[in-house]
Scaffold this active site. Sequence first.
Site, PDB file in Angstrom:
ATOM      1  N   LYS A  39       0.841  -1.207   0.000  1.00 53.68           N
ATOM      2  CA  LYS A  39       0.000   0.000   0.000  1.00 53.68           C
ATOM      3  C   LYS A  39       0.874   1.255   0.000  1.00 53.68           C
ATOM      4  O   LYS A  39       0.609   2.216  -0.729  1.00 53.68           O
ATOM      5  CB  LYS A  39      -0.950  -0.020   1.204  1.00 53.68           C
ATOM      6  CG  LYS A  39      -2.011  -1.093   1.058  1.00 53.68           C
ATOM      7  CD  LYS A  39      -2.844  -1.334   2.299  1.00 53.68           C
ATOM      8  CE  LYS A  39      -3.781  -2.522   2.053  1.00 53.68           C
ATOM      9  NZ  LYS A  39      -4.552  -2.939   3.222  1.00 53.68           N
ATOM     10  N   GLN A  78      -5.165  -1.759   9.297  1.00 50.47           N
ATOM     11  CA  GLN A  78      -4.848  -3.032   8.649  1.00 50.47           C
ATOM     12  C   GLN A  78      -5.428  -4.175   9.490  1.00 50.47           C
ATOM     13  O   GLN A  78      -5.123  -4.295  10.675  1.00 50.47           O
ATOM     14  CB  GLN A  78      -3.319  -3.167   8.512  1.00 50.47           C
ATOM     15  CG  GLN A  78      -2.876  -4.400   7.775  1.00 50.47           C
ATOM     16  CD  GLN A  78      -3.346  -4.420   6.310  1.00 50.47           C
ATOM     17  OE1 GLN A  78      -3.311  -3.406   5.623  1.00 50.47           O
ATOM     18  NE2 GLN A  78      -3.798  -5.565   5.849  1.00 50.47           N
ATOM     19  N   ASP A 106     -11.455   2.636   3.306  1.00 46.80           N
ATOM     20  CA  ASP A 106     -11.808   1.240   3.037  1.00 46.80           C
ATOM     21  C   ASP A 106     -13.295   1.105   2.703  1.00 46.80           C
ATOM     22  O   ASP A 106     -13.725   0.067   2.216  1.00 46.80           O
ATOM     23  CB  ASP A 106     -11.483   0.368   4.258  1.00 46.80           C
ATOM     24  CG  ASP A 106     -10.111  -0.282   4.138  1.00 46.80           C
ATOM     25  OD1 ASP A 106      -9.647  -0.478   2.991  1.00 46.80           O
ATOM     26  OD2 ASP A 106      -9.514  -0.598   5.186  1.00 46.80           O
TER      27      ASP A 106
END
Length: 299
Positions: free
Chosen positions: A58, A102, A125
């Site tokens: 990422k 995460q 997200d």
Amino acid sequence: MSQGGSSNVIDGRRISQLVQEEVKLHVEQLKSEHGVEPGLAVLIIGDRTDSQVYVKHKVLACEKCGIRSVKVELGKETTQEEAERVVRELNGDSSIHGILVQLPIPEHLDEKKLLAEISFEKDVDGFHPTNIGLLAMRDRKALAQPCTPSGVMEILRREKVETKGAKAVVVGRSNIVGIPMALLLLKANATVEVVHSQTPRAELESAVKSADILVVAAGKAGLVDGSWIKEGSVVIDVGMNSIPDASKKNGYRLVGDVQYDEAAKRAKLITPVPGGVGPMTVAMLMHNTEGGRRVASLT
Ligand code: NAD
């Protein structure tokens, strides 16, 4: 049939590359026209090696797209209060436009509560209940949509797959893939059927056989028999399963949920594993972080 090279195989790496090039252009525009440099904060709690690898990808993607990234690492003993305090600090930091935690996080922490702390404007997200609620409503739009399903929609769009009136079947109903996938397909005017672990096998088979567009996200290697695939359909395999393979240096290889070789003979288009949906997830995270509408709402 071998994966890649064949005309019905969707090249997720290429599409991911195109998306990231577009993001880079938008980021340059944001910087030059509005003086805004999008910033992504990635919160990683604990010491899982797989999480470190995902975060590294990422961060690298951010570099490629010109997005500033900040990695915030907390030890595995971190308390709920401490983790929530860090998220609130990031919520209040005007140089940060996107926050992601995460997953998975250590078991003693309450994941639902922590994710709900992220302000929904910074929820890159697209997992925040407000964003999922907006996604579920007609004529409303989430500020960010979950990355893997929106990556699938991007594949369908770029491959010019007609969703309107198509019969779409989604295998799996998780919060991060199956449910938002079904909602996105519904918004794209498909007729959607969702099957899951409690669906009798005979119904799974008949649903798959009826699908013009099949999206499988069960996490079960070879669950979908290739002979069930409808001739001329579009098969999107989200599953990522490691299976033992003595011929590989590390002793395993990645396979999807669909029995690929047989399915590829019948499908008009099919995603391979790896190299299909996988690369799209990070690309859509970049898209969400740059996402003009969201960043504009924060500046
Ligand atoms: P999950 O375990 O949270 O959900 C799996 C879903 O599959 C459940 O809703 C369950 O009901 C359904 N299911 C399980 N067994 C089934 C069966 N026998 N028949 C029908 N349905 C069944 O998993 P997830 O997070 O949604 O991920 C699914 C898969 O997608 C995993 O392999 C995961 O690694 C992969 N994944 C890939 C990406 C990517 O970027 N490519 C991103 C997220 C997840």
